[in-house]
Motif scaffolding. Structure first.
Motif, mmCIF file in Angstrom:
data_model
loop_
_atom_site.group_PDB
_atom_site.id
_atom_site.type_symbol
_atom_site.label_atom_id
_atom_site.label_comp_id
_atom_site.label_asym_id
_atom_site.label_seq_id
_atom_site.Cartn_x
_atom_site.Cartn_y
_atom_site.Cartn_z
ATOM 1 N N MET A 174 25.318 9.239 9.910
ATOM 2 C CA MET A 174 25.854 10.245 11.128
ATOM 3 C C MET A 174 26.074 9.507 12.621
ATOM 4 N N ARG A 175 25.884 8.374 12.778
ATOM 5 C CA ARG A 175 26.241 7.615 13.640
ATOM 6 C C ARG A 175 27.568 6.611 12.992
ATOM 7 N N GLY A 176 27.970 6.887 12.649
ATOM 8 C CA GLY A 176 29.431 7.061 12.163
ATOM 9 C C GLY A 176 30.212 8.192 11.862
ATOM 10 N N TRP A 177 29.686 9.187 12.652
ATOM 11 C CA TRP A 177 30.455 10.665 11.987
ATOM 12 C C TRP A 177 31.248 10.524 14.128
ATOM 13 N N GLN A 178 31.799 10.062 14.345
ATOM 14 C CA GLN A 178 33.164 9.548 15.981
ATOM 15 C C GLN A 178 33.864 10.625 16.104
ATOM 16 N N VAL A 179 33.642 12.085 15.317
ATOM 17 C CA VAL A 179 34.449 12.963 16.029
ATOM 18 C C VAL A 179 33.211 13.796 16.956
ATOM 19 N N LEU A 180 31.584 13.151 17.071
ATOM 20 C CA LEU A 180 30.616 14.052 17.666
ATOM 21 C C LEU A 180 31.010 13.238 19.074
ATOM 22 N N ASN A 181 30.743 13.581 20.067
ATOM 23 C CA ASN A 181 30.568 13.071 21.729
ATOM 24 C C ASN A 181 28.749 12.499 21.453
ATOM 25 N N PRO A 182 29.280 11.781 22.696
ATOM 26 C CA PRO A 182 27.037 11.419 22.079
ATOM 27 C C PRO A 182 26.288 11.523 22.208
ATOM 28 N N GLU A 183 26.471 12.947 23.302
ATOM 29 C CA GLU A 183 25.097 13.629 23.196
ATOM 30 C C GLU A 183 25.050 14.875 21.738
ATOM 31 N N GLN A 184 26.549 14.933 21.335
ATOM 32 C CA GLN A 184 26.136 15.689 20.294
ATOM 33 C C GLN A 184 25.756 14.417 19.209
ATOM 34 N N GLN A 185 25.658 13.977 18.159
ATOM 35 C CA GLN A 185 25.679 12.135 17.690
ATOM 36 C C GLN A 185 23.718 12.655 18.096
ATOM 37 N N VAL A 186 23.580 12.792 19.338
ATOM 38 C CA VAL A 186 22.264 12.927 18.765
ATOM 39 C C VAL A 186 21.181 13.837 18.455
ATOM 40 N N GLN A 187 22.075 15.003 18.936
ATOM 41 C CA GLN A 187 21.681 15.676 18.570
ATOM 42 C C GLN A 187 21.338 16.099 17.093
ATOM 43 N N VAL A 188 22.239 15.720 16.462
ATOM 44 C CA VAL A 188 22.392 15.580 14.844
ATOM 45 C C VAL A 188 21.502 14.807 14.584
ATOM 46 N N ILE A 189 21.847 13.428 14.728
ATOM 47 C CA ILE A 189 19.962 12.303 14.926
ATOM 48 C C ILE A 189 18.968 13.457 14.903
ATOM 49 N N GLU A 190 18.595 13.763 15.608
ATOM 50 C CA GLU A 190 17.185 14.744 16.444
ATOM 51 C C GLU A 190 17.203 15.331 15.037
ATOM 52 N N HIS A 191 17.442 16.430 14.909
ATOM 53 C CA HIS A 191 17.354 17.339 14.722
ATOM 54 C C HIS A 191 16.936 17.001 12.916
ATOM 55 N N VAL A 192 17.957 16.443 12.356
ATOM 56 C CA VAL A 192 17.990 16.000 10.897
ATOM 57 C C VAL A 192 16.520 14.999 11.047
ATOM 58 N N SER A 193 16.439 13.927 11.945
ATOM 59 C CA SER A 193 14.951 12.853 11.518
ATOM 60 C C SER A 193 13.936 13.871 11.693
ATOM 61 N N GLN A 194 13.723 15.188 12.574
ATOM 62 C CA GLN A 194 12.631 15.933 12.587
ATOM 63 C C GLN A 194 12.780 16.788 11.636
ATOM 64 N N TYR A 195 13.193 17.086 11.300
ATOM 65 C CA TYR A 195 13.221 18.419 10.543
ATOM 66 C C TYR A 195 13.333 18.421 9.024
ATOM 67 N N ASP A 196 14.557 17.542 8.538
ATOM 68 C CA ASP A 196 15.247 17.435 7.468
ATOM 69 C C ASP A 196 13.652 16.686 6.419
ATOM 70 N N GLN A 197 13.808 17.447 5.126
ATOM 71 C CA GLN A 197 13.187 17.129 4.207
ATOM 72 C C GLN A 197 13.476 17.134 2.977
ATOM 73 N N PRO A 198 14.571 16.798 2.810
ATOM 74 C CA PRO A 198 15.466 17.123 1.345
ATOM 75 C C PRO A 198 14.142 16.618 0.389
ATOM 76 N N ALA A 199 14.622 17.487 -0.532
ATOM 77 C CA ALA A 199 13.416 17.183 -2.332
ATOM 78 C C ALA A 199 14.259 15.855 -2.261
ATOM 79 N N ASP A 200 13.001 15.473 -3.814
ATOM 80 C CA ASP A 200 13.297 14.472 -4.257
ATOM 81 C C ASP A 200 14.613 15.017 -5.397
#
Ligand SMILES: C[S@@+](CC[C@H](N)C(=O)[O-])C[C@H]1O[C@@H](n2cnc3c(N)ncnc32)[C@H](O)[C@@H]1O
Length: 235
Positions: free
Chosen positions: A175-201
């Motif tokens: 996600m840090r390579g998703w340059q189309v997102l502005n810095p604020e949007q990058q923080v939003q997606v990284i925070e969301h994934v880090s906090q809520y994502d629990q993909p299954a094995d």
């Protein structure tokens, strides 16, 4: 119940991710269409039109063109974020079958009593559940699916044996390579994934599905060892 700011207040950020195809929604939509077309073609004629339930429907930006051409008896879109439902209704537009839009939790919804469901679809929502809840979801969905129905499960998955921390690290790196997102949007997606994502094995969830009475088949894999589509049918 977790509250997802990304989907309740920052939908434009997710929209940017989808419109730039950063999660490969376009290829996924093609694979979803192909799986549904195969299933429809294999039904013995004359078959009644199928009802479709979409759990975590979002705004339907990617799925609406497919939904518009399917010969459905009805469409039900369920989402925890009430704000996305009018967007989904607008994206779908006028269709020949009745639509229902329901604000609610997908796990509670699927555990309710109700008529058999012909087509159950869920894209990028089930990974918000923990592993026990994912197993409960698969069991409840198996009880609700019609005898000849199918469950299309599109989501992010971990590689077999991959630790959640390792997965989150590589996904955040991506996600840090998703340059189309502005810095604020990058923080939003990284925070969301880090906090809520629990993909299954991916092997563990296929085993849990088989234990719940499903036949599991992978029909599409994205190019990042994360996004994928499985088709589940009653075993
Ligand atoms: C990543 S978006 C995916 C939207 C759409 N399915 C797509 O593929 O673009 C996840 C969606 O699932 C919804 N969601 C997450 N957890 C949910 C739950 N427990 N019950 C219902 N909806 C949920 C979110 O509100 C959001 O709209």
């Amino acid at each position: 119940m977790a509250s997802f700011a990304l989907f309740e207040r920052q939908w434009t950020t997710y929209r940017t991710v989808v419109s730039h195809d950063l999660m490969e929604h376009r290829a996924l939509a093609g694979a979803t269409a192909a799986a549904l077309d195969r299933w429809l073609a294999a039904r013995p004629a004359p078959a009644p039109s199928p009802a479709l339930v979409d759990l975590g429907c979002g705004d339907l930006a990617q799925l609406a063109p497919l939904l518009r051409r399917l010969p459905l008896a009805s469409y039900t879109g369920v989402d925890l974020a009430a704000a996305v439902l009018p967007l989904a209704e607008k994206a779908l537009g006028s269709v020949a079958y009745p639509c229902r839009w329901q604000e609610g939790d997908l796990l509670s919804w699927i555990q309710e009593q109700g008529p058999p469901i012909d087509i159950l679809h869920s894209a990028f929502a089930v990974h918000h559940l923990n592993d026990d809840a994912k197993a409960t979801f698969l069991q409840a969905a198996r009880r609700r699916i019609a005898g000849d129905g199918l469950l299309l499960l599109a989501d992010v998955f971990r590689e077999p044996g991959e630790a959640l921390a390792a997965y989150l690290e590589r996904y955040c790196q991506r996600m840090r390579g998703w340059q189309v997102l502005n810095p604020e949007q990058q923080v939003q997606v990284i925070e969301h994934v880090s906090q809520y994502d629990q993909p299954a094995d991916r092997e563990a969830i296929a085993a849990a599905a088989r234990a719940a009475g499903w036949h599991w088949q992978w029909v599409w894999q994205g190019s990042h060892s994360a996004e994928a589509l499985a088709v589940l049918t009653p075993a």
